[in-house]
Scaffold this motif. Structure first.
Motif, short mmCIF file in Angstrom:
data_model
loop_
_atom_site.label_atom_id
_atom_site.label_comp_id
_atom_site.label_asym_id
_atom_site.label_seq_id
_atom_site.Cartn_x
_atom_site.Cartn_y
_atom_site.Cartn_z
N LEU A 22 0.81 -1.22 0.00
CA LEU A 22 0.00 0.00 0.00
C LEU A 22 0.84 1.27 0.00
O LEU A 22 0.33 2.36 -0.26
N ALA A 23 2.13 1.14 0.29
CA ALA A 23 3.02 2.30 0.21
C ALA A 23 3.35 2.67 -1.24
O ALA A 23 3.86 3.76 -1.51
N ILE A 24 3.04 1.77 -2.15
CA ILE A 24 3.25 2.04 -3.59
C ILE A 24 1.93 2.57 -4.15
O ILE A 24 0.94 1.85 -4.24
N LYS A 25 1.90 3.86 -4.49
CA LYS A 25 0.64 4.53 -4.79
C LYS A 25 -0.18 3.85 -5.88
O LYS A 25 -1.40 3.68 -5.71
N ALA A 31 -6.01 -1.09 -5.27
CA ALA A 31 -6.70 -1.77 -4.19
C ALA A 31 -7.96 -1.02 -3.78
O ALA A 31 -9.01 -1.61 -3.54
N LYS A 32 -7.86 0.32 -3.68
CA LYS A 32 -9.03 1.13 -3.31
C LYS A 32 -10.12 1.01 -4.36
O LYS A 32 -11.31 0.90 -4.02
N TYR A 80 -7.40 13.45 10.11
CA TYR A 80 -8.69 13.37 9.43
C TYR A 80 -8.59 13.77 7.96
O TYR A 80 -9.42 13.35 7.15
N VAL A 81 -7.59 14.55 7.62
CA VAL A 81 -7.47 15.06 6.25
C VAL A 81 -6.65 14.06 5.44
O VAL A 81 -5.49 14.29 5.08
N THR A 82 -7.25 12.93 5.19
CA THR A 82 -6.59 11.86 4.46
C THR A 82 -7.65 11.03 3.74
O THR A 82 -8.85 11.26 3.90
N SER A 83 -7.20 10.08 2.96
CA SER A 83 -8.13 9.20 2.25
C SER A 83 -8.75 8.19 3.19
O SER A 83 -8.04 7.52 3.96
N PHE A 84 -10.08 8.11 3.18
CA PHE A 84 -10.81 7.08 3.91
C PHE A 84 -11.75 6.38 2.93
O PHE A 84 -12.33 7.02 2.04
N HIS A 85 -11.93 5.09 3.11
CA HIS A 85 -12.98 4.35 2.41
C HIS A 85 -12.94 4.54 0.90
O HIS A 85 -13.98 4.63 0.24
N ASP A 88 -10.54 9.82 -2.11
CA ASP A 88 -9.29 10.57 -1.97
C ASP A 88 -9.42 11.71 -0.98
O ASP A 88 -8.47 12.03 -0.26
N GLU A 89 -10.60 12.35 -0.93
CA GLU A 89 -10.81 13.45 0.01
C GLU A 89 -11.39 12.96 1.34
O GLU A 89 -11.79 13.76 2.18
N GLY A 90 -11.41 11.67 1.51
CA GLY A 90 -11.90 11.11 2.76
C GLY A 90 -13.34 11.46 3.03
O GLY A 90 -14.20 11.43 2.14
N ASN A 91 -13.63 11.84 4.28
CA ASN A 91 -15.00 12.15 4.68
C ASN A 91 -15.42 13.57 4.33
O ASN A 91 -16.56 13.95 4.57
#
Length: 310
Positions: A22-25, A31-32, A80-85, A88-91
């Motif tokens: 997952l460290a390899i973009k 995967a996402k 919180y300012v990261t990718s979730f689910h 890319d802009e997360g929540n």
């Protein structure tokens, strides 16, 4: 190869391998995308009209709801300012907010055999059954921390109709959908607050019950500790903190194939921190009595902790 997520040890070989992938973009993005595609397919297979429901919501003019809930002075925590689910802009996006309900039904469809689209409701009911069994009196003031689009908040209101309920979330997009759903359902008595769970700005000792539903696995341990400290400040004497989340002790996670773990971790950036968290120790060290920890599904647990006497 199966996963070795062990909450009481350092990360296993499979977890470290997955982290390297997952460290390899490009691989993380793949995967996402795969995780998201699988969720949509699962939802529509069990009769949840993912695309249709989301497009209906997208056609609504959200300006009024957004203006009503947003705290424009709020500074978002770095975690919180990261990718979730797979967003890319997360929540902090409409895509995430408009898909919460259908995603929950898809993700929870497989918890119990043949539960299908009712798996999400069954999961919430299993949590509420434990609340009613372990709380000696119905709470009069309830705080739903990390309330998302209000699904957990509305369920608490149905469980305790006499209570005053506050829902807090960091995402104004989620809160906009919560407010809209409340209006559509003609529900009353819920106060929506755009704030951080670790710094709510609410008065001391103002709640009997604080509920955290499926949020802790989305937090680094440092934020979890701050949130528990804030919950202790907000609870009255004899008050309770109740947490429903993934169960790191579940054999399902211990036996999870590495490719499924890769998909899961690609959408949950703090999963390693959650699975290595000693939640009992953290609760006790932040002012709670030793908690009751009870499995409420094959892969979830409920944690109920009463405040420690001053």
């Amino acid at each position: 190869m199966t996963a070795t997520l062990n909450p009481n040890s350092s990360l296993g070989l499979t977890s470290r391998l997955v982290n390297g992938i997952l460290a390899i973009k490009p691989l993380a993005d793949l995967a996402k995308h795969r995780a998201r595609t699988m969720m949509i397919q699962r939802a529509e297979k069990i009769g949840v009209p993912w695309r249709q429901q989301v497009e209906t919501l997208r056609a609504h003019d959200w300006e009024g709801e957004f203006a009503a809930v947003q705290n424009s002075q709020l500074r978002y925590p770095d975690y919180y300012v990261t990718s979730f689910h797979a967003y890319d802009e997360g929540n902090l996006s409409w895509d995430a907010a408009l898909e919460v309900e259908v995603a929950a039904k898809a993700v929870h469809a497989g918890i119990w055999k043949d539960a299908g689209a009712q798996g999400d409701a069954k999961l919430r009911q299993s949590y509420h059954d434990l609340l009613q069994a372990h709380l000696s009196q119905p709470p009069q003031d309830i705080l739903d921390l990390g309330c998302s689009v209000g699904m957990s908040t509305f369920a608490l209101q149905a469980l305790y109709p006499q209570a005053k309920i506050t829902g807090i979330d960091l995402s104004p997009y989620f809160l906009s959908v919560a407010r809209y759903s409340q209006t559509q359902s003609q529900l009353q008595g819920i106060n929506w607050v755009h704030a951080a769970a670790e710094s709510t700005g609410l008065p001391d000792a103002s709640f009997d019950l604080i509920s955290i539903f499926l949020m802790c696995h989305e937090l680094p341990q440092s934020a979890t500790r701050q949130i528990f400290q804030e919950a202790r400040r907000l609870l009255r004497p004899q008050g309770h903190l109740a947490i429903m989340d993934m169960n790191p002790q579940s054999e399902i996670y211990a036996k999870m194939p590495s490719y499924i773990l890769t998909l899961l971790k690609s959408t949950e950036p703090y999963l390693d921190e959650y699975f290595t968290l000693d939640i009992e120790e953290m609760l006790v060290s932040t002012g709670f009595q030793s908690p009751k920890i009870i499995p409420n599904s094959p892969r979830h647990r409920t944690v109920i902790a009463q405040v420690q006497d001053a």
